[in-house]
Design an enzyme around this catalytic site. Sequence first.
Site, PDB file in Angstrom:
ATOM      1  N   GLU A  55     112.673  35.995  47.577  1.00 41.44           N
ATOM      2  CA  GLU A  55     112.755  37.334  47.007  1.00 41.44           C
ATOM      3  C   GLU A  55     112.104  38.314  47.985  1.00 41.44           C
ATOM      4  O   GLU A  55     111.174  37.948  48.717  1.00 41.44           O
ATOM      5  CB  GLU A  55     112.009  37.354  45.659  1.00 41.44           C
ATOM      6  CG  GLU A  55     111.976  38.726  45.006  1.00 41.44           C
ATOM      7  CD  GLU A  55     111.499  38.690  43.545  1.00 41.44           C
ATOM      8  OE1 GLU A  55     111.133  37.608  43.055  1.00 41.44           O
ATOM      9  OE2 GLU A  55     111.511  39.758  42.913  1.00 41.44           O
ATOM     10  N   ASN A 113     112.683  39.872  40.054  1.00 35.78           N
ATOM     11  CA  ASN A 113     112.459  41.183  39.441  1.00 35.78           C
ATOM     12  C   ASN A 113     112.892  42.325  40.373  1.00 35.78           C
ATOM     13  O   ASN A 113     113.339  43.371  39.913  1.00 35.78           O
ATOM     14  CB  ASN A 113     110.975  41.352  39.102  1.00 35.78           C
ATOM     15  CG  ASN A 113     110.519  40.365  38.041  1.00 35.78           C
ATOM     16  OD1 ASN A 113     111.325  39.829  37.276  1.00 35.78           O
ATOM     17  ND2 ASN A 113     109.220  40.105  37.972  1.00 35.78           N
ATOM     18  N   ASN A 172     118.751  39.501  36.533  1.00 34.98           N
ATOM     19  CA  ASN A 172     117.559  38.645  36.526  1.00 34.98           C
ATOM     20  C   ASN A 172     116.671  38.962  35.325  1.00 34.98           C
ATOM     21  O   ASN A 172     116.325  40.134  35.109  1.00 34.98           O
ATOM     22  CB  ASN A 172     116.743  38.875  37.804  1.00 34.98           C
ATOM     23  CG  ASN A 172     115.453  38.075  37.827  1.00 34.98           C
ATOM     24  OD1 ASN A 172     115.477  36.853  37.948  1.00 34.98           O
ATOM     25  ND2 ASN A 172     114.317  38.754  37.679  1.00 34.98           N
ATOM     26  N   GLU A 173     116.333  37.957  34.552  1.00 33.21           N
ATOM     27  CA  GLU A 173     115.354  38.076  33.450  1.00 33.21           C
ATOM     28  C   GLU A 173     115.514  39.383  32.668  1.00 33.21           C
ATOM     29  O   GLU A 173     114.542  40.141  32.489  1.00 33.21           O
ATOM     30  CB  GLU A 173     113.927  37.931  34.002  1.00 33.21           C
ATOM     31  CG  GLU A 173     113.668  36.569  34.597  1.00 33.21           C
ATOM     32  CD  GLU A 173     112.211  36.292  34.967  1.00 33.21           C
ATOM     33  OE1 GLU A 173     111.384  37.216  34.936  1.00 33.21           O
ATOM     34  OE2 GLU A 173     111.908  35.122  35.270  1.00 33.21           O
ATOM     35  N   TYR A 180     107.404  28.705  34.653  1.00 28.29           N
ATOM     36  CA  TYR A 180     106.251  28.435  35.530  1.00 28.29           C
ATOM     37  C   TYR A 180     105.132  27.871  34.670  1.00 28.29           C
ATOM     38  O   TYR A 180     104.957  28.297  33.528  1.00 28.29           O
ATOM     39  CB  TYR A 180     105.763  29.727  36.186  1.00 28.29           C
ATOM     40  CG  TYR A 180     106.783  30.384  37.095  1.00 28.29           C
ATOM     41  CD1 TYR A 180     106.921  29.961  38.404  1.00 28.29           C
ATOM     42  CD2 TYR A 180     107.594  31.420  36.632  1.00 28.29           C
ATOM     43  CE1 TYR A 180     107.844  30.570  39.260  1.00 28.29           C
ATOM     44  CE2 TYR A 180     108.520  32.021  37.473  1.00 28.29           C
ATOM     45  CZ  TYR A 180     108.647  31.592  38.781  1.00 28.29           C
ATOM     46  OH  TYR A 180     109.564  32.185  39.613  1.00 28.29           O
ATOM     47  N   GLU A 209     114.539  29.356  38.587  1.00 26.31           N
ATOM     48  CA  GLU A 209     113.140  29.622  38.962  1.00 26.31           C
ATOM     49  C   GLU A 209     112.278  28.581  38.261  1.00 26.31           C
ATOM     50  O   GLU A 209     112.249  28.538  37.032  1.00 26.31           O
ATOM     51  CB  GLU A 209     112.687  31.027  38.538  1.00 26.31           C
ATOM     52  CG  GLU A 209     113.245  32.128  39.400  1.00 26.31           C
ATOM     53  CD  GLU A 209     112.642  33.486  39.086  1.00 26.31           C
ATOM     54  OE1 GLU A 209     111.440  33.566  38.764  1.00 26.31           O
ATOM     55  OE2 GLU A 209     113.403  34.465  39.160  1.00 26.31           O
ATOM     56  N   GLN A 255     108.859  29.957  44.909  1.00 26.91           N
ATOM     57  CA  GLN A 255     109.869  30.366  45.860  1.00 26.91           C
ATOM     58  C   GLN A 255     109.755  29.466  47.091  1.00 26.91           C
ATOM     59  O   GLN A 255     109.168  28.386  46.974  1.00 26.91           O
ATOM     60  CB  GLN A 255     109.702  31.842  46.180  1.00 26.91           C
ATOM     61  CG  GLN A 255     109.871  32.703  44.912  1.00 26.91           C
ATOM     62  CD  GLN A 255     110.009  34.200  45.156  1.00 26.91           C
ATOM     63  OE1 GLN A 255     110.117  34.667  46.268  1.00 26.91           O
ATOM     64  NE2 GLN A 255     109.985  34.972  44.071  1.00 26.91           N
TER      65      GLN A 255
HETATM   66  O1  AHR Z   1     109.303  34.372  41.237  1.00 22.79           O
HETATM   67  C1  AHR Z   1     108.484  35.444  40.877  1.00 22.79           C
HETATM   68  C2  AHR Z   1     109.064  36.247  39.726  1.00 22.79           C
HETATM   69  O2  AHR Z   1     109.035  35.483  38.559  1.00 22.79           O
HETATM   70  C3  AHR Z   1     110.497  36.674  39.843  1.00 22.79           C
HETATM   71  O3  AHR Z   1     110.653  37.855  40.546  1.00 22.79           O
HETATM   72  C4  AHR Z   1     110.904  36.875  38.418  1.00 22.79           C
HETATM   73  O4  AHR Z   1     112.269  36.657  38.220  1.00 22.79           O
HETATM   74  C5  AHR Z   1     110.012  35.927  37.645  1.00 22.79           C
HETATM   75  O5  AHR Z   1     109.399  36.554  36.588  1.00 22.79           O
END
Ligand code: AHR
Length: 505
Positions: A31, A76, A176-177, A248, A296, A353
Amino acid sequence: MVNETVKAKMVIDKEFQISEIDPRVYGSFIEHLGRAVYGGIYEPEHPTADENGFRQDVMDLVKELQVPIVRYPGGNMVSAYNWEDGVGPKEDRPKRLELAWRVTETNQVGTNEFVDWAKAANTDVMMAINLGTRGIDAARNLLEYCNHPGGTYWSDLRKSHGYENPHNIKTWCLGNEMDGPWQVGQKTAYEYGRLASETAKAMRLVDPEIELVSCGSSNSNMPTFPNWEAETLEHTYEVADYISLHQYYGNRSGDTANYLAKSMDMEDFIQTVIATCDYIKAKKRSKKKMYLSFDEWNVWFHSNEQDKEIEPWTVAPPQLEDVYTFEDALLVGSMLNTMLRHSDRVKIACMAQLVNVIAPIMTENGGAAWKQTIFYPYYYTSVYGRGVALNPVVSSPKYDSKDFTDVPYLDSSVVYNEEKEELVVFATNRHLEKPLEVDIDVRSFEGFDVVEHVVLENEDAKAVNLAGQENVKPHANGESYVDDGKLTSVFPKFSWNMIRLQKKA
Ligand code: AHR
């Protein structure tokens, strides 16, 4: 007795096939965030930079991981990104306020540079479009710019930028999200579903060969999960090929036993998304199967506090630079196992990432590049986890933790590569004090013997790797042998393991 062995059993059979593994499950993500691009993959002043400004020390590590696909440019960031800012002569590109991470984006790297980088790294691009501040028009124009051969405004613009041949980018993320309140241009499920399906329609008219990913929830803790999936899929089910999952984990409370069990949460998440997709399939009387793009996933929590100190609007500050511990690597290994056990539905996954930003590869500006602890399970699973995923029948002692019950000490996945006549077992021993002695029935693999048993172990759960200081790295002295159709392996306490067997000549 602390060193007493705990016993477990597995049956692995050639016939217990889950699915062919889509190699894209070993994908990753770059990103425009922090030092992922600037100071990560791109640093023209770096001694190893090539004529395009790409760091070759980083490139070598990316190639070592054999990453098949890389999602780009966000994240994001994509939700307020004007892709046009990143093409054409570099000196004409605008500097912009990048709203997601509140930095200054110089746009010195954009679509064409990233495609060049991906080609050099032997990987494909998974392109995300902006459905936050923009929509159908910007998406169809970008697709025309990238994939149309020529003779139209946008494709000829690409040619004028020095790219005669189309990039032919196959996989595209529809935003995205979009459920997240932090997202610029957040949408309700209805708003997103409608916008995504109309954007998909237009994009498919431009290029019918593309594949599309519909946005799922930002994570399984979102209050609208899984209703977001159900409601958005009402609109996107027939036009999208995949639905995205993001997740995450962190060990904020310092409870290692509970932390190592968090891949069970990932398991539930995947199961629920599959169930929701299949519910919509039934409701629509559809013949189509929706696949999952876990685009992700990783550990992310170490850098949260230090990120609050970052001065806004700087260029490429050190954001989200988690320094990973040994225990993080074990959870990463189990997350990979979880996805492999669902390889019939999880076809794409992106470790988020790749460089510097919550990443397996770290760099110093102007200096070294090195491997974080999590590099290792990712590397071994990517390189040796190609083929057919087998369903191991596991019988393991279990424990209870704060958030989970019946957590098996033994977490595993198994891959059979028929062409290479190779059988690979990936296993985490979640027991913090005792080795696991595992009897593995491999009678259907007659003539196979152990080639190597790689172990990642460490006395210190919080051990980390730093530049020039690799405290956590694997060794190949694992204890495994085959006798009479039985593989006997000892997985040291608190360890990640890979056993590779091959047919003897
Ligand atoms: O990977 C970091 C961020 O985590 C990304 O930009 C977003 O899509 C997620 O919230």
